[in-house]
Design a protein around this motif. Sequence first.
Motif, PDB file in Angstrom:
ATOM      1  N   PRO A 176      -8.635 -36.584  49.782  1.00 17.01           N
ATOM      2  CA  PRO A 176      -9.352 -36.908  51.018  1.00 17.01           C
ATOM      3  C   PRO A 176      -9.454 -35.476  51.547  1.00 17.01           C
ATOM      4  CG  PRO A 176      -6.964 -37.657  50.778  1.00 17.01           C
ATOM      5  CD  PRO A 176      -7.195 -37.302  49.614  1.00 17.01           C
ATOM      6  N   GLY A 177     -10.486 -35.415  52.344  1.00 20.41           N
ATOM      7  CA  GLY A 177     -10.807 -34.205  52.870  1.00 20.41           C
ATOM      8  C   GLY A 177     -11.236 -32.906  52.379  1.00 20.41           C
ATOM      9  N   LYS A 178     -11.435 -33.155  50.559  1.00 22.25           N
ATOM     10  CA  LYS A 178     -11.899 -32.192  49.919  1.00 22.25           C
ATOM     11  C   LYS A 178     -13.535 -32.420  49.833  1.00 22.25           C
ATOM     12  CE  LYS A 178      -7.998 -30.315  48.919  1.00 22.25           C
ATOM     13  NZ  LYS A 178      -7.558 -28.913  49.401  1.00 22.25           N
ATOM     14  N   THR A 179     -14.185 -31.103  49.586  1.00 19.19           N
ATOM     15  CA  THR A 179     -15.779 -31.282  49.099  1.00 19.19           C
ATOM     16  C   THR A 179     -15.810 -30.784  47.745  1.00 19.19           C
ATOM     17  OG1 THR A 179     -16.244 -30.586  51.452  1.00 19.19           O
ATOM     18  CG2 THR A 179     -18.002 -30.204  49.819  1.00 19.19           C
ATOM     19  N   TYR A 180     -16.665 -31.690  46.899  1.00 20.18           N
ATOM     20  CA  TYR A 180     -16.809 -31.624  45.568  1.00 20.18           C
ATOM     21  C   TYR A 180     -18.176 -31.152  45.268  1.00 20.18           C
ATOM     22  CZ  TYR A 180     -12.210 -33.462  45.218  1.00 20.18           C
ATOM     23  OH  TYR A 180     -10.689 -33.542  45.087  1.00 20.18           O
ATOM     24  N   ARG A 181     -18.457 -30.402  44.187  1.00 19.40           N
ATOM     25  CA  ARG A 181     -19.726 -30.357  43.685  1.00 19.40           C
ATOM     26  C   ARG A 181     -19.743 -31.381  42.679  1.00 19.40           C
ATOM     27  NH1 ARG A 181     -23.047 -24.540  42.084  1.00 19.40           N
ATOM     28  NH2 ARG A 181     -24.850 -25.547  41.461  1.00 19.40           N
ATOM     29  N   ILE A 182     -20.782 -32.161  42.996  1.00 16.27           N
ATOM     30  CA  ILE A 182     -21.036 -33.397  41.926  1.00 16.27           C
ATOM     31  C   ILE A 182     -22.523 -33.035  41.353  1.00 16.27           C
ATOM     32  CG2 ILE A 182     -21.331 -35.774  41.311  1.00 16.27           C
ATOM     33  CD1 ILE A 182     -19.542 -36.179  43.810  1.00 16.27           C
ATOM     34  N   ARG A 183     -22.582 -32.657  39.924  1.00 17.76           N
ATOM     35  CA  ARG A 183     -23.789 -32.489  39.296  1.00 17.76           C
ATOM     36  C   ARG A 183     -24.166 -33.968  38.517  1.00 17.76           C
ATOM     37  NH1 ARG A 183     -23.499 -26.427  38.483  1.00 17.76           N
ATOM     38  NH2 ARG A 183     -21.560 -25.802  39.168  1.00 17.76           N
ATOM     39  N   VAL A 184     -25.215 -34.465  38.567  1.00 12.40           N
ATOM     40  CA  VAL A 184     -25.734 -35.522  37.957  1.00 12.40           C
ATOM     41  C   VAL A 184     -26.957 -35.317  37.059  1.00 12.40           C
ATOM     42  CG1 VAL A 184     -26.199 -38.036  38.743  1.00 12.40           C
ATOM     43  CG2 VAL A 184     -24.930 -36.757  40.290  1.00 12.40           C
ATOM     44  N   HIS A 185     -26.852 -35.863  35.892  1.00 17.48           N
ATOM     45  CA  HIS A 185     -27.926 -35.824  34.994  1.00 17.48           C
ATOM     46  C   HIS A 185     -28.329 -37.012  34.530  1.00 17.48           C
ATOM     47  CE1 HIS A 185     -26.299 -31.517  34.134  1.00 17.48           C
ATOM     48  NE2 HIS A 185     -25.225 -32.126  34.616  1.00 17.48           N
ATOM     49  N   ASN A 186     -29.566 -37.399  34.244  1.00 18.53           N
ATOM     50  CA  ASN A 186     -30.109 -38.675  33.879  1.00 18.53           C
ATOM     51  C   ASN A 186     -30.551 -38.312  32.579  1.00 18.53           C
ATOM     52  OD1 ASN A 186     -31.456 -40.854  32.867  1.00 18.53           O
ATOM     53  ND2 ASN A 186     -32.825 -41.132  34.925  1.00 18.53           N
ATOM     54  N   VAL A 187     -29.571 -38.805  31.369  1.00 20.29           N
ATOM     55  CA  VAL A 187     -29.751 -38.299  30.090  1.00 20.29           C
ATOM     56  C   VAL A 187     -30.131 -39.602  29.398  1.00 20.29           C
ATOM     57  CG1 VAL A 187     -27.805 -36.826  30.190  1.00 20.29           C
ATOM     58  CG2 VAL A 187     -27.253 -38.974  29.587  1.00 20.29           C
ATOM     59  N   GLY A 188     -30.967 -40.530  29.951  1.00 21.13           N
ATOM     60  CA  GLY A 188     -31.240 -41.821  29.252  1.00 21.13           C
ATOM     61  C   GLY A 188     -32.378 -41.720  28.694  1.00 21.13           C
ATOM     62  N   ILE A 189     -33.015 -42.931  28.462  1.00 20.95           N
ATOM     63  CA  ILE A 189     -34.333 -42.898  27.498  1.00 20.95           C
ATOM     64  C   ILE A 189     -35.546 -43.112  28.213  1.00 20.95           C
ATOM     65  CG2 ILE A 189     -35.155 -44.480  25.701  1.00 20.95           C
ATOM     66  CD1 ILE A 189     -32.525 -45.256  25.032  1.00 20.95           C
ATOM     67  N   SER A 190     -35.496 -44.044  29.140  1.00 18.77           N
ATOM     68  CA  SER A 190     -36.715 -44.094  29.905  1.00 18.77           C
ATOM     69  C   SER A 190     -36.612 -44.594  31.124  1.00 18.77           C
ATOM     70  CB  SER A 190     -37.896 -45.023  29.022  1.00 18.77           C
ATOM     71  OG  SER A 190     -37.428 -46.231  28.990  1.00 18.77           O
ATOM     72  N   THR A 191     -35.607 -44.781  31.882  1.00 20.21           N
ATOM     73  CA  THR A 191     -35.413 -45.375  33.107  1.00 20.21           C
ATOM     74  C   THR A 191     -35.003 -44.290  34.278  1.00 20.21           C
ATOM     75  OG1 THR A 191     -34.646 -47.484  31.860  1.00 20.21           O
ATOM     76  CG2 THR A 191     -34.346 -47.507  34.360  1.00 20.21           C
ATOM     77  N   SER A 192     -35.872 -44.442  35.284  1.00 20.89           N
ATOM     78  CA  SER A 192     -35.479 -43.569  36.480  1.00 20.89           C
ATOM     79  C   SER A 192     -34.351 -44.419  37.223  1.00 20.89           C
ATOM     80  CB  SER A 192     -36.765 -43.620  37.507  1.00 20.89           C
ATOM     81  OG  SER A 192     -37.683 -43.001  36.771  1.00 20.89           O
ATOM     82  N   LEU A 193     -33.379 -43.706  37.606  1.00 23.58           N
ATOM     83  CA  LEU A 193     -32.198 -44.148  38.395  1.00 23.58           C
ATOM     84  C   LEU A 193     -31.924 -43.783  39.710  1.00 23.58           C
ATOM     85  CD1 LEU A 193     -29.658 -43.987  35.201  1.00 23.58           C
ATOM     86  CD2 LEU A 193     -30.977 -45.964  36.089  1.00 23.58           C
ATOM     87  N   ASN A 194     -31.716 -44.698  40.448  1.00 18.38           N
ATOM     88  CA  ASN A 194     -31.374 -44.279  41.913  1.00 18.38           C
ATOM     89  C   ASN A 194     -29.757 -44.006  42.138  1.00 18.38           C
ATOM     90  OD1 ASN A 194     -30.320 -45.325  44.983  1.00 18.38           O
ATOM     91  ND2 ASN A 194     -32.095 -44.147  45.050  1.00 18.38           N
ATOM     92  N   PHE A 195     -29.289 -42.673  42.480  1.00 20.36           N
ATOM     93  CA  PHE A 195     -27.871 -42.503  42.473  1.00 20.36           C
ATOM     94  C   PHE A 195     -27.441 -42.444  44.008  1.00 20.36           C
ATOM     95  CE2 PHE A 195     -24.563 -39.211  42.689  1.00 20.36           C
ATOM     96  CZ  PHE A 195     -23.710 -39.759  41.984  1.00 20.36           C
ATOM     97  N   ARG A 196     -26.325 -43.182  44.037  1.00 19.57           N
ATOM     98  CA  ARG A 196     -25.696 -43.121  45.469  1.00 19.57           C
ATOM     99  C   ARG A 196     -24.085 -43.244  45.348  1.00 19.57           C
ATOM    100  NH1 ARG A 196     -28.486 -47.299  44.109  1.00 19.57           N
ATOM    101  NH2 ARG A 196     -27.995 -49.491  44.321  1.00 19.57           N
TER     102      ARG A 196
END
Length: 592
Positions: free
Chosen positions: A221-241
């Motif tokens: 709690p209270g910490k800030t993280y750098r979250i690196r998100v990669h879409n490594v899939g085949i063909s589907t666009s993804l909504n990240f939340r």
Amino acid sequence: MMASFGYLSLFLLPFCLFLTFSSAADPFAFFDFEVSYITASPLGVPQQVIAINGEFPGPTVNVTTNNNVVINVRNKLDESMLMHWSGVQQRRSSWQDGVPGTNCPIPPKWNWTYQFQVKDQIGSFFYFPSLHFQRASGGFGGIIINNRDVIPIPFSTPDGDITILMGDWYTRNHTALRKSLDDGKDLGMPHGVLINGKGPYRYNDTLVPDGIDHETIEVHPGKTYRIRVHNVGISTSLNFRIQNHNLLLAETEGSYTVQQNYTSLDIHVGQSYSFLVTMDQNASTDYYIVASARFVNESLWKRVTGVAILHYSNSKGKAAGPLPEAPKDEFDKTFSMNQARSIRWNVSASGARPNPQGSFRYGSINVTDVYVLKNKPPVSINGKMRTTLSGISFVNPSTPIRLADQFKLKGVYKLDFPTRPLTGPPKAETSVINGTYRGFMEVILQNNDTKMQSYHMNGYAFFVVGMDYGEWSENSRGTYNKWDGIARSTIQVYPGAWTAILVSLDNVGIWNIRTENLDSWYLGQETYVRVVNPEATNKTELPMPDNALFCGQLGKLQKPQDISSATSITGDRLKMLFTLLMIISTVICALQ
């Protein structure tokens, strides 16, 4: 004695040349990759996946700007492979790019060592196997290139760094999926979405069966993280939340962005983003991390949703209830496009060098070449289902293009890729774009298919200057962003829309430009850009590596690999040997 010195000098010539292009003072980073099959059940069904060092997904490659990276890959698969470093600009060295237009495949049971410098780069990227549809079975992992200590990052140092690899997934392995495409069949709907190689948390008893392992990310709690998100899939666009958490966008594929908060972001196939996320919620329960399909029939695809858990260290209970909602724009896709347009380059922040990213001033450079690359739905060519760019379905030659150039082979490819789409019937050819060295190329990516596509260019970061629905025309240039369009290596093109990019062709080599949608790529939706320095000099491109593999017309040059020696010089022994050779070669290079 002089003769012995001469022989040693000749042997170490490749190391002297490497030292010419990289600083001997820049540190080396060594990695061993053993690529093999393992059995896993990410969606509750046992299946064959591709692991790196027994891990699925593979380990993160964590390096720093200007590091010399040495990755020894041992192929324990039953088929050939190449490892591609997506988004990492192989400056002056397409020999290390890991795609069939530049490299011969690594045969089964062979070792091959990649060696490249992450020169003047920072950011978030990923690697994956580029041949035979193998990415559909795994073999991928994250890449982090950190700033040097002397170059400040444009935000406070995060309290932690988290990598998330997400993508659509089938319970059939890559060979079965590949056969479907070879037979002219569509892959159909994926069976799920994985987050870090794991299936969804059971947020719904009906949609998610029992017994599936899910990813849990623990934070404080209270910490800030750098979250690196990669879409490594085949063909589907993804909504990240992330439920109840703001995503402060900070960087994408090597460029720091203007920092903006998003409640969710569409991340398309092949794209990478990093967010700053502060753990500022109460710890009464855990929180959902969601990756849901976009630009599909949402009612049918509800079960194809990735769900992980964000777990505060002092959490008092499990996540429960409905998932946070995705954007409600099923009948108005301009929301997603406007969101994409809002991503801007931070022109005041330093990137890999101690000067502002915006000092490049791309908007004031005269364009020298214009290419319109048009994508249409798959077509039949010579009785086979194929995909095309501008009416051409690319055929990978048995001899890589870069190798053919090196040995001056004729007839391997044609340097005749059209600047505008063909008007006649589609054709299957090895047709390559003739890039102008130090030219400034404008590329319009026109998607006349009904599916979302994303496009990637190896060896470069390009400037995204415009996108809109409809057909691109000369008048569309009036809408271009010529000041702070983001520089990146992968960009989406919406169905029935266009995206315009500008790229400075300053990196000599043979560079792949392709759709990242794996099925369309496999069926031919790609080409290469050939960038040659007309001056007779080796200062703009590293020489062919001494461990280059040979195939096709040059296959007779390939010597059998001594498996015993190849498998013994790995890990710490490889580091010691390489360091010793570098020390000796530095001395000899100085004496010559």
